[in-house]
Design an enzyme around this catalytic site. Sequence first.
Site, PDB file in Angstrom:
ATOM      1  N   TYR A  49     -16.517 -14.750  -9.675  1.00 53.24           N
ATOM      2  CA  TYR A  49     -17.716 -14.216 -10.325  1.00 53.24           C
ATOM      3  C   TYR A  49     -17.382 -13.073 -11.287  1.00 53.24           C
ATOM      4  O   TYR A  49     -18.229 -12.211 -11.533  1.00 53.24           O
ATOM      5  CB  TYR A  49     -18.728 -13.759  -9.273  1.00 53.24           C
ATOM      6  CG  TYR A  49     -19.563 -14.884  -8.683  1.00 53.24           C
ATOM      7  CD1 TYR A  49     -20.321 -15.725  -9.507  1.00 53.24           C
ATOM      8  CD2 TYR A  49     -19.616 -15.104  -7.312  1.00 53.24           C
ATOM      9  CE1 TYR A  49     -21.101 -16.751  -8.976  1.00 53.24           C
ATOM     10  CE2 TYR A  49     -20.399 -16.135  -6.771  1.00 53.24           C
ATOM     11  CZ  TYR A  49     -21.138 -16.949  -7.612  1.00 53.24           C
ATOM     12  OH  TYR A  49     -21.916 -17.960  -7.097  1.00 53.24           O
ATOM     13  N   HIS A 115     -23.628 -23.164  -5.667  1.00 56.47           N
ATOM     14  CA  HIS A 115     -23.149 -22.779  -7.004  1.00 56.47           C
ATOM     15  C   HIS A 115     -22.773 -24.027  -7.788  1.00 56.47           C
ATOM     16  O   HIS A 115     -22.222 -24.976  -7.221  1.00 56.47           O
ATOM     17  CB  HIS A 115     -21.898 -21.896  -6.886  1.00 56.47           C
ATOM     18  CG  HIS A 115     -21.087 -21.858  -8.162  1.00 56.47           C
ATOM     19  ND1 HIS A 115     -21.391 -21.017  -9.201  1.00 56.47           N
ATOM     20  CD2 HIS A 115     -20.028 -22.592  -8.573  1.00 56.47           C
ATOM     21  CE1 HIS A 115     -20.519 -21.228 -10.198  1.00 56.47           C
ATOM     22  NE2 HIS A 115     -19.684 -22.175  -9.839  1.00 56.47           N
TER      23      HIS A 115
HETATM   24  P1  GTP Z   1     -24.159 -19.728  -9.609  1.00 53.95           P
HETATM   25  O1  GTP Z   1     -24.216 -21.220  -9.687  1.00 53.95           O
HETATM   26  O2  GTP Z   1     -23.983 -19.195  -8.218  1.00 53.95           O
HETATM   27  O3  GTP Z   1     -23.162 -19.167 -10.595  1.00 53.95           O
HETATM   28  O4  GTP Z   1     -25.626 -19.268 -10.048  1.00 53.95           O
HETATM   29  P2  GTP Z   1     -26.254 -19.308 -11.497  1.00 53.95           P
HETATM   30  O5  GTP Z   1     -25.256 -19.777 -12.498  1.00 53.95           O
HETATM   31  O6  GTP Z   1     -27.525 -20.047 -11.391  1.00 53.95           O
HETATM   32  O7  GTP Z   1     -26.586 -17.764 -11.750  1.00 53.95           O
HETATM   33  P3  GTP Z   1     -25.584 -16.598 -12.212  1.00 53.95           P
HETATM   34  O8  GTP Z   1     -24.234 -17.149 -12.516  1.00 53.95           O
HETATM   35  O9  GTP Z   1     -26.291 -15.828 -13.267  1.00 53.95           O
HETATM   36  O10 GTP Z   1     -25.507 -15.709 -10.903  1.00 53.95           O
HETATM   37  C1  GTP Z   1     -24.594 -15.995  -9.874  1.00 53.95           C
HETATM   38  C2  GTP Z   1     -25.256 -15.744  -8.548  1.00 53.95           C
HETATM   39  O11 GTP Z   1     -25.539 -14.368  -8.427  1.00 53.95           O
HETATM   40  C3  GTP Z   1     -26.608 -16.428  -8.351  1.00 53.95           C
HETATM   41  O12 GTP Z   1     -26.506 -17.751  -7.922  1.00 53.95           O
HETATM   42  C4  GTP Z   1     -27.239 -15.545  -7.298  1.00 53.95           C
HETATM   43  O13 GTP Z   1     -26.728 -15.875  -5.994  1.00 53.95           O
HETATM   44  C5  GTP Z   1     -26.711 -14.174  -7.678  1.00 53.95           C
HETATM   45  N1  GTP Z   1     -27.692 -13.475  -8.521  1.00 53.95           N
HETATM   46  C6  GTP Z   1     -27.978 -13.712  -9.838  1.00 53.95           C
HETATM   47  N2  GTP Z   1     -28.922 -12.875 -10.278  1.00 53.95           N
HETATM   48  C7  GTP Z   1     -29.256 -12.105  -9.222  1.00 53.95           C
HETATM   49  C8  GTP Z   1     -30.190 -11.027  -9.035  1.00 53.95           C
HETATM   50  O14 GTP Z   1     -30.904 -10.638  -9.929  1.00 53.95           O
HETATM   51  N3  GTP Z   1     -30.213 -10.474  -7.772  1.00 53.95           N
HETATM   52  C9  GTP Z   1     -29.422 -10.905  -6.760  1.00 53.95           C
HETATM   53  N4  GTP Z   1     -29.513 -10.321  -5.555  1.00 53.95           N
HETATM   54  N5  GTP Z   1     -28.543 -11.913  -6.896  1.00 53.95           N
HETATM   55  C10 GTP Z   1     -28.458 -12.493  -8.104  1.00 53.95           C
HETATM   56 MG    MG Z   2     -23.340 -19.002 -12.654  1.00 50.67          MG
END
Ligand code: GTP
Ligand code: MG
Length: 152
Positions: A49, A115
Amino acid sequence: MEQTFIMIKPDGVQRGLVGEIIGRFEKKGFSLKGLKLLTVDQAFAEKHYADLSSKPFFNGLVEYIISGPVVAMVWEGKNVVTTGRKIIGATNPAESAPGTIRGDFAIDIGRNVIHGSDAVESAKKEIGLWFPDGVANWCGLSQIAVFLNLDE
Ligand code: GTP
Ligand code: MG
């Protein structure tokens, strides 16, 4: 053929959603190319991440991912990155449509079950990180012999 990296997060494994999630990708028609159950450490989760390291939720996200075993998978098929994201649903389960994995099984953004890579380039990067030895080729005759308990 296009591939994506899909990971069932610790809450998904703990809640017994592994079969349900794999079934959705299988029934769609995608091919499972790699799969392993493992628990990752903090450094590994931070690497996965890394793009989110400046976010206020980063430390909590890393704690969540290392809190138990995850199922790491490589899925293959036409447009699997984009379609995989559609099967998963929006990041925040409050906004994920019913019928998507997050829409059906999650409530909190911080416990959203699964994910999926967000682009072909990030999929390549993530597959390289999670499967550094590549994904097994299960079509070889020697592997079939092992499955069938044959001598050779
Ligand atoms: P992933 O498939 O897990 O990568 O999720 P995504 O691509 O839909 O979202 P992103 O990559 O932006 O964020 C990765 C992960 O961080 C998310 O799946 C959530 O578990 C967590 N996350 C993202 N935004 C938030 C937030 O605003 N608050 C919290 N607590 N967790 C968040
Ligand atoms: Mg993501």
